[in-house]
Design a protein around this motif. Structure first.
Motif, short mmCIF file in Angstrom:
data_model
loop_
_atom_site.label_atom_id
_atom_site.label_comp_id
_atom_site.label_asym_id
_atom_site.label_seq_id
_atom_site.Cartn_x
_atom_site.Cartn_y
_atom_site.Cartn_z
N ASN A 1 94.03 -9.65 53.66
CA ASN A 1 94.58 -10.64 52.73
C ASN A 1 93.88 -10.59 51.38
O ASN A 1 94.50 -10.80 50.33
N THR B 1 100.24 -20.43 48.27
CA THR B 1 100.21 -20.38 49.74
C THR B 1 100.70 -21.73 50.26
O THR B 1 101.15 -22.56 49.47
N SER C 1 98.16 -23.38 56.45
CA SER C 1 98.07 -21.93 56.67
C SER C 1 96.64 -21.53 57.01
O SER C 1 95.70 -22.31 56.81
N HIS D 1 94.33 -17.94 56.32
CA HIS D 1 94.35 -16.57 55.81
C HIS D 1 93.00 -15.87 55.87
O HIS D 1 92.89 -14.72 55.44
N GLU E 1 102.57 -17.17 56.34
CA GLU E 1 102.71 -16.71 57.73
C GLU E 1 104.10 -17.06 58.22
O GLU E 1 104.61 -18.15 57.92
N GLN F 1 102.72 -20.03 61.70
CA GLN F 1 101.35 -20.43 61.39
C GLN F 1 100.58 -20.48 62.71
O GLN F 1 100.81 -21.37 63.53
N VAL G 1 103.69 -11.30 53.27
CA VAL G 1 103.61 -11.96 54.57
C VAL G 1 102.30 -11.60 55.25
O VAL G 1 101.89 -10.44 55.29
N ASP G 2 101.65 -12.63 55.77
CA ASP G 2 100.42 -12.45 56.54
C ASP G 2 100.83 -12.30 57.99
O ASP G 2 101.16 -13.27 58.67
N GLU G 3 100.85 -11.05 58.46
CA GLU G 3 101.26 -10.76 59.85
C GLU G 3 100.03 -10.41 60.69
O GLU G 3 100.11 -9.62 61.63
N GLN H 1 98.34 -12.27 62.71
CA GLN H 1 98.48 -12.77 64.09
C GLN H 1 99.84 -12.40 64.70
O GLN H 1 99.94 -12.13 65.89
N THR H 2 100.88 -12.36 63.86
CA THR H 2 102.23 -12.12 64.40
C THR H 2 102.57 -10.63 64.51
O THR H 2 103.52 -10.27 65.22
#
Ligand SMILES: Cc1ncc(COP(=O)(O)O)c(C=O)c1O
Length: 399
Positions: free
Chosen positions: A108, A132, A136, A138, A189, A192, A221-223, A225-226
């Motif tokens: 990030n 943001t 969230s 990050h 995210e 989240q 996109v913060d992936e 975790q996903t």
């Protein structure tokens, strides 16, 4: 270390974690063992990291092979594993170029730096602000904890970084403010994770993507975790019908071997040129061997179609528990990232579950987070359901 007396009072590891009272020494598949040879069903996957289960054979073999040859070489030289992993990630995403680092926060951090540099050097004369969302998460570096929309993560670290602003998550009207702020980028995210396993609303995501497109704002996109199959597709964004400019990944990418990355579209990637960003270890031969074996296995084994089925089965089991226990208010999440919203104390459930040989997590005070490996079997989900029921009964009896 002053003398032996102080050693007995001060622990050598800094107190940044409240640890559970077990010591894990071995793992295979969905199970881990502690130093007393107790076996646990691990539905945490090292917090969404050991997506192929513990010590997965394809990754182990590739790492063993790489261990015989070269552990590290600097990014001043070509690294074949890095190039192959970048090619695999770009072939299987909407991105064109990859930068490798060592963790989620660093990924990030790289995304934020890319957005600022793209705004300053490529577009020029425009805002380098990053927007943001509330709740969230990050990361823990100064920039990423500033990006994180949770005060508890930021407390005590002032002054925070300038250049960030926050909007409420899943609030469609609030997105209109983006046309006034006109930031360089939006980072968010799709579910989240740390914030309570809260999925983004698909219409909200579409509107966000549309506003970003119309206003020349990078969609990031913060992936962490996903990503890497956790959502049931390689990346969660695929299920939302959007094409982000930047995707940050880490956790599952190395099956437990530390690695992070950003995948950027060609235009956004123009923000970095030689010398603008770097990392000693980022994408080194060992880390990218783990990444290459992990992603290759996920794609070639057709594991993700299995994840969809097993996720539906887990949902059914969790809904069954909800129907039976009134303190369970909601089951939510995506793929094999599930949240069980409870009226009671989620931490108490997690702590008690350990005594029933089950490892699960919290995501805030009222959410139990369930993260089995993507390779989990139906029989293991049944075992999980039984252990969770035993946990509930034990709490009810005040044991
Ligand atoms: C969505 C998200 N972003 C960033 C991070 C930070 O990753 P790391 O702990 O590898 O720095 C996490 C970690 O939990 C995360 O879930």
């Amino acid at each position: 270390m002053a003398n032996n007396t102080s050693v007995s009072q001060i622990l050598p590891v800094m107190a940044t974690y409240s640890r559970f009272p077990i010591t894990l020494v071995k793992g295979k598949g969905s199970y881990v063992w502690d130093d007393r040879e107790n076996k646990y069903l691990d539905f945490t996957s090292g917090i969404a990291t050991c997506n192929l289960g513990h010590v997965p054979d394809p990754v182990k073999e590739k790492l063993e092979e790489q261990l015989q040859n070269l552990w590290h070489c600097s990014n001043l030289y070509n690294i074949p594993n890095q190039e192959q992993l970048a090619a695999l990630l770009t072939a299987n995403s909407c991105g064109d170029q990859v930068f490798f680092c060592n963790s989620g926060a660093e990924a990030n951090e790289a995304a934020i730096k890319l957005a600022r540099r793209y705004a300053n050097k490529v577009k020029g004369n425009c805002s380098s602000e990053v927007v943001t969302f509330e709740q969230s998460f990050h990361g823990r570096t100064l920039a990423t904890l500033t990006a994180t929309g949770q005060e508890k993560i930021q407390q005590g670290f002032s002054p925070l970084m300038p250049g960030f602003s926050y909007l409420p998550f899943n609030d469609s009207e609030a997105l209109d403010k983006l046309q006034i702020i006109k930031p360089a980028a939006v980072l968010f995210e799709l579910v989240q994770g740390e914030g309570g396993v809260i999925p983004a609303n698909p219409d909200w995501v579409k509107k966000l993507a549309q506003i970003c497109k119309e206003n020349d704002i990078l969609l990031m996109v913060d992936e962490i975790q996903t990503g890497i199959g956790r959502s049931g597709t390689l990346f969660a964004y695929e299920q939302y019908g959007i094409e982000p400019d930047v995707i940050s990944i880490a956790k599952g990418l190395g099956s437990g071997f530390p690695i992070g990355a950003i995948i950027a579209k060609e235009e956004a990637a123009k923000g970095f040129d030689p010398g603008s960003h770097g990392s000693t270890f980022g994408g080194n031969p060992l880390a990218t061997a783990a990444g290459l074996a992990t992603v290759t296995h996920i794609i070639e084994s057709n594991l993700l179609s299995q994840v969809k089925e097993i996720s539906a089965y887990l949902d059914k089991q969790l809904q069954g528990l909800k129907a039976k226990y009134t303190f369970i208010k909601e089951i939510r999440g995506i793929g094999l990232l599930k949240g069980m919203v409870v009226e009671t104390n989620a931490l108490e459930i997690v702590q008690k579950a350990i005594t029933k040989n089950l490892l699960i997590l919290t995501a805030g005070p009222n959410v139990v987070r369930i993260l089995p490996p993507l390779t989990v079997k139906i029989a293991e989900i049944n075992e999980f359901t039984e252990a969770l029921e035993k946990t509930f009964l034990s709490i009810e009896k005040g044991e």
